[in-house]
Design an enzyme around this catalytic site. Structure first.
Site, short mmCIF file in Angstrom:
data_model
loop_
_atom_site.label_atom_id
_atom_site.label_comp_id
_atom_site.label_asym_id
_atom_site.label_seq_id
_atom_site.Cartn_x
_atom_site.Cartn_y
_atom_site.Cartn_z
N TYR A 185 -87.41 -24.24 67.61
CA TYR A 185 -86.88 -22.88 67.51
C TYR A 185 -85.44 -22.85 67.01
O TYR A 185 -84.63 -22.05 67.45
CB TYR A 185 -87.02 -22.13 68.85
CG TYR A 185 -88.44 -22.11 69.34
CD1 TYR A 185 -89.34 -21.18 68.83
CD2 TYR A 185 -88.91 -23.03 70.26
CE1 TYR A 185 -90.66 -21.16 69.24
CE2 TYR A 185 -90.23 -23.03 70.67
CZ TYR A 185 -91.11 -22.09 70.16
OH TYR A 185 -92.42 -22.08 70.56
N TRP A 187 -82.45 -22.62 63.86
CA TRP A 187 -82.09 -21.50 63.00
C TRP A 187 -83.16 -21.24 61.95
O TRP A 187 -83.78 -22.15 61.41
CB TRP A 187 -80.77 -21.79 62.29
CG TRP A 187 -79.62 -22.00 63.22
CD1 TRP A 187 -79.34 -21.30 64.35
CD2 TRP A 187 -78.61 -22.99 63.11
NE1 TRP A 187 -78.22 -21.78 64.95
CE2 TRP A 187 -77.74 -22.82 64.21
CE3 TRP A 187 -78.33 -24.01 62.19
CZ2 TRP A 187 -76.62 -23.62 64.40
CZ3 TRP A 187 -77.22 -24.81 62.39
CH2 TRP A 187 -76.38 -24.61 63.48
N ALA A 440 -75.36 -19.63 44.28
CA ALA A 440 -75.46 -20.74 45.23
C ALA A 440 -74.17 -20.94 46.01
O ALA A 440 -73.07 -20.86 45.46
CB ALA A 440 -75.81 -22.02 44.49
N ASP A 441 -74.33 -21.23 47.30
CA ASP A 441 -73.22 -21.56 48.18
C ASP A 441 -73.19 -23.04 48.51
O ASP A 441 -72.29 -23.51 49.21
CB ASP A 441 -73.30 -20.75 49.48
CG ASP A 441 -74.56 -21.05 50.26
OD1 ASP A 441 -74.49 -21.88 51.19
OD2 ASP A 441 -75.62 -20.48 49.96
N GLU A 472 -77.54 -12.42 47.42
CA GLU A 472 -76.50 -13.09 48.19
C GLU A 472 -75.39 -13.69 47.34
O GLU A 472 -75.65 -14.25 46.27
CB GLU A 472 -77.11 -14.23 49.02
CG GLU A 472 -78.10 -13.78 50.08
CD GLU A 472 -78.47 -14.92 51.00
OE1 GLU A 472 -78.21 -14.81 52.21
OE2 GLU A 472 -79.01 -15.93 50.50
N HIS A 473 -74.14 -13.56 47.84
CA HIS A 473 -72.99 -14.39 47.51
C HIS A 473 -72.34 -14.08 46.17
O HIS A 473 -71.66 -14.94 45.60
CB HIS A 473 -73.35 -15.88 47.52
CG HIS A 473 -73.94 -16.36 48.80
ND1 HIS A 473 -74.78 -17.44 48.87
CD2 HIS A 473 -73.82 -15.92 50.07
CE1 HIS A 473 -75.14 -17.64 50.12
NE2 HIS A 473 -74.57 -16.72 50.87
N GLU A 494 -75.75 -11.84 52.19
CA GLU A 494 -74.52 -12.47 52.66
C GLU A 494 -73.48 -12.32 51.57
O GLU A 494 -73.77 -12.55 50.38
CB GLU A 494 -74.72 -13.95 52.96
CG GLU A 494 -75.46 -14.24 54.24
CD GLU A 494 -75.60 -15.73 54.49
OE1 GLU A 494 -75.89 -16.08 55.63
OE2 GLU A 494 -75.41 -16.53 53.54
N TYR A 497 -69.41 -16.82 50.51
CA TYR A 497 -68.66 -17.61 51.49
C TYR A 497 -67.28 -18.01 50.97
O TYR A 497 -66.32 -18.11 51.71
CB TYR A 497 -69.39 -18.92 51.81
CG TYR A 497 -70.70 -18.83 52.53
CD1 TYR A 497 -71.19 -17.63 53.03
CD2 TYR A 497 -71.45 -19.99 52.73
CE1 TYR A 497 -72.40 -17.60 53.70
CE2 TYR A 497 -72.67 -19.96 53.40
CZ TYR A 497 -73.14 -18.75 53.88
OH TYR A 497 -74.33 -18.73 54.55
#
Length: 597
Positions: A185, A187, A440-441, A472-473, A494, A497
Site C-alpha cells: 500500500y 504511494w 518530465a520532472d 503536469e509541470h 502538478e 517542480y
C-alpha cells in the site's frame, strides 16, 4: 493483516531521478503474420501502398493452444519492468477463448488486449498485474502501460492494477475485485478506468486521484484527494470533500476507443464504437456493441522506420493508419485531412518529430479518431506537437466529433525535448478522452530551460469536452482554455517542480501561472473534480497565488476543486482566483472549494 484505509493523505509523493534505461536486446518473440508487408515506394512514380499486412515482431498474438504463453509474457516483462525510458514497445494480444494459470505482469510500454468483440470473448483465469517491486513499492512512476478488452478471473479473487498516469484500463470485466495500490500500500498516483465492469469492490487505498467513466462496479472503498465518477453504476454518492467523491450520473458525450479484434474467419478488423450521449454503464453488456468496423485491408500497417512521407501517402490514398509498436521519427507532420480517418497505435507506438516540426495535424473535418500512441518531443523546439484542427477552425462537428483517446505527450525524460505548446485543440466538439501531457520532472534532458515547454493543452475550439485530463509541470499554463462552452470532468495537475525561484514563475502581477486558466473573454465553461498540487523542491519558498483562474461570470462554473502543497514545498494562497483558503505548513492537506462562483 488486512489494511485499514485511512482518511489521511499518503506521504509526500516523490519521484526519484532515474537515468534513461536502454532496452535490452529484444527476445525473439514473433507475432502472428496475416499477410506479407510491402516495401516502401521507390522512384519518382509512387506505387499505391497496400493495406493490411503482418503486425510485426513486437505484437505477440496468442490463442489457447499456444505453448509456453507464460514464459513469453515473462520474457517481455523482464525486459520492460524497469525500462522507464527504454526503446522497447510491445502489444500482447489474446484471441478469443479461455486461458488458465496466467499472470501477465505488465512493464513499461506494454499493452495487453483481448481480440473479441466483447471482453467476455477472451477470459484469462489468472491475473493482469501491475505492481511496484522495481521501485521499492512506490507506484507513482508506473506509467505507459494498458489493459483492454479482457475478462479476468483473478486467482486470489482480486486483481492488482497499481498504476500512475498514462495507464488506461478499458473494456475490462473483472469477475472479482480490483486493487489499485501496490503491495504494501505504498504511494500511488493514477489513474483511469472506462467501459469496464468490476463485479467486486475496488480498493484505491493510497491512490491520490482517480477517474472512472461509463462503467459498473460492485463498490468503492475509500478516497484520498480526488475520486471522480461519471456514468458509473455503483459509484459512491456525491460527497466532496469528505469523502472526496465527485459523482456525475452520466457522461455528457462519449465514444469509446477503437480496438483491434478478429472476426469469425479469424481475420483482423478494427471496431469503431458509436457515440453515446448521457452515457452510463458499459457498451458491451447486451450483445454486440453499437458501432461499425473496418477490415485491416483499410489500414496501412506501419512499421518503425517508415517515413512521414509514406504515412501521408497512405492517408492520401484513403487508408487509415495502424502504428505497430516501436519508435517513428518524423521529418514533417502526419497530415490527417480526410473525415473519419483512424490513427490507431499498438503497444505505445511513439512519434518523435525531428527538426521542430509538429507530429500530427488534423484538418477541420468530421470524425477523426486518434488513439493509443505517444508523442515524444524532439531536441529542436516544436511550436506544437499535436494540432487538432487548423487555427480558426469553425465547422460544427457535434454529430461526429474528433476523439483523442490514450494519446500521450512527453517533453524530456527519454532525452532532450522542447515544445512551446504540446496539444492544441482548434476543432469544435472534440472529445479528449484520457490524456497525460507531461513535461518530465525526472530522467534525461530535464531542467527548467533544458526541456522548456510553456503550455500543455491549449483549447481554442468551442464545445470541447475533456474526460480524464492529466497535465503536469509546464513552465507557464498547464491548461489554457479559450473556447466557449468547454467542459472538463476530472483534472490532475502538478506544477513544475523545478522553478528556480519566485521570479521565474511570475505572471505579471500574479504569483505563478494557474494550472488551469479559462480565458478572460469566456462566458460559458464548466468543470468537475479538478486538482492541482505544488512541489517546488528547488525553492520551497515559492508561493503560487492560485491553482485555477477563471472569469467571474455566471456561465463559468466549477465543482469540487482542490489544491495541495506536497509537504510544504511551496504554497498556494488560494484555490481559484481569490477564493479558497491558503495551504500551509507541511501537512499535505488539501484546500478545497466545492462550488465556483
Amino acid at each position: 493483516m488486512p489494511h485499514t484505509p485511512s482518511s489521511e493523505p499518503p506521504a509526500v509523493r516523490r519521484r526519484a531521478v532515474l537515468a534513461a534505461a536502454t532496452a535490452a536486446a529484444a527476445p525473439a518473440l514473433a507475432g502472428l503474420a496475416s499477410a506479407p508487408a510491402s516495401a516502401a515506394p521507390r522512384g519518382k512514380r509512387l506505387r499505391a501502398l497496400p493495406g493490411g499486412g503482418d503486425l510485426g515482431s513486437n505484437v505477440l498474438v496468442f490463442d489457447p493452444s499456444t505453448p509456453d504463453i507464460q514464459a513469453r509474457l515473462d520474457a517481455v516483462f523482464r525486459q520492460q519492468e524497469s525500462a522507464q525510458f527504454g526503446t522497447g514497445r510491445y502489444a500482447l494480444l489474446f484471441r478469443p477463448g479461455s486461458y488458465h494459470g496466467l499472470n501477465a505482469q505488465l512493464g513499461f510500454y506494454t499493452s495487453i488486449a483481448g481480440l473479441g468483440l466483447s471482453p467476455d470473448d477472451t477470459t484469462i483465469n489468472g491475473d493482469v498485474t501491475v505492481d511496484a517491486g522495481w521501485f521499492g513499492g512506490n507506484a507513482t512512476q508506473n506509467f505507459w502501460r494498458s489493459a483492454e478488452n479482457l475478462a479476468l478471473v483473478p486467482v486470489s479473487g482480486t486483481n492488482r492494477w497499481a498504476v500512475a498516469q498514462a495507464a488506461p484500463f478499458r473494456r475490462m470485466h473483472i469477475r472479482g475485485g480490483l486493487d489499485l495500490a501496490p503491495s504494501g500500500y505504498g504511494w500511488a498516483s493514477g489513474g483511469y478506468i472506462a467501459d469496464s465492469r468490476v463485479e467486486g469492490g475496488i480498493g484505491p487505498y493510497s491512490q491520490q486521484q482517480w477517474y472512472t467513466r461509463d462503467s459498473a462496479i460492485g463498490s468503492w472503498l475509500n478516497g484520498v484527494w480526488n475520486m471522480v465518477f461519471s456514468g458509473v453504476e455503483g459509484a459512491p454518492a456525491q460527497s466532496f470533500p469528505n469523502p472526496p467523491y465527485t459523482t456525475l450520473d452520466t457522461t455528457p458525450v462519449s465514444r469509446e476507443k477503437p480496438f483491434l479484434y478478429v472476426d469469425g474467419a479469424g481475420a483482423f478488423r478494427v471496431f469503431l464504437p458509436a457515440k453515446r450521449t448521457n452515457a452510463r454503464g458499459v457498451t458491451w453488456g447486451n450483445g454486440t456493441p453499437r458501432g461499425s468496423s473496418l477490415p485491416l485491408s483499410r489500414f496501412y500497417v506501419a512499421k518503425p522506420g517508415v517515413c512521414a512521407a509514406t504515412l501521408n501517402q497512405a492517408l492520401a490514398q484513403g487508408l487509415n493508419l495502424l502504428l505497430t509498436p516501436g519508435i517513428y521519427h518524423l521529418d514533417r507532420p502526419v497530415q490527417v485531412n480526410r473525415a473519419d480517418t483512424v490513427v490507431l497505435g499498438l503497444g505505445y507506438a511513439t512519434l518523435i518529430p525531428d527538426s521542430g516540426v509538429t507530429a500530427v495535424k488534423v484538418a477541420d473535418v468530421d470524425g477523426v479518431r486518434l488513439a493509443g500512441f505517444l508523442v515524444d518531443a524532439g531536441p529542436v523546439n516544436s511550436p506544437t506537437l499535436l494540432e487538432v484542427g487548423p487555427p480558426g477552425a469553425s465547422r460544427d462537428h457535434s454529430a461526429n466529433p474528433t476523439t483523442v483517446q490514450d494519446v500521450f505527450v512527453r517533453i524530456g525524460g527519454a532525452g532532450a525535448g522542447r515544445a512551446t505548446t504540446s496539444l492544441v485543440i482548434n476543432n469544435r466538439h472534440t472529445i479528449v478522452d484520457h490524456t497525460w501531457i507531461w513535461r518530465a520532472d525526472h530522467g534525461e534532458g530535464v531542467g527548467w530551460e533544458t526541456n522548456r515547454a510553456d503550455y500543455g493543452l491549449v483549447v481554442n475550439g468551442h464545445d470541447v469536452l475533456a474526460t480524464g485530463l492529466f497535465v503536469e509541470h509546464f513552465n507557464k499554463y498547464d491548461v489554457q482554455w479559450n473556447g466557449q462552452r468547454g467542459r472538463t470532468i476530472f483534472f490532475q495537475n502538478e506544477k513544475a517542480y523545478d522553478a528556480p525561484n519566485q521570479a521565474a514563475i511570475q505572471n505579471g502581477s500574479v504569483k505563478g501561472y494557474a494550472a488551469y486558466k479559462v480565458g478572460n473573454h469566456v462566458t460559458a465553461h464548466e468543470g468537475w473534480g479538478l486538482g492541482s498540487y505544488c512541489y517546488y523542491n528547488v525553492d520551497p519558498t515559492i508561493v503560487q497565488h492560485h491553482g485555477f483562474a477563471a472569469p467571474n461570470v455566471p456561465g463559468v462554473k466549477f465543482h469540487d476543486l482542490l489544491v495541495v502543497s506536497l509537504g510544504g514545498q511551496g504554497q498556494y494562497e488560494h484555490v481559484i482566483n481569490d477564493l479558497g483558503a491558503p495551504t500551509s505548513g507541511t501537512s499535505t492537506v488539501p484546500s478545497t472549494v466545492v462550488s465556483y462562483p
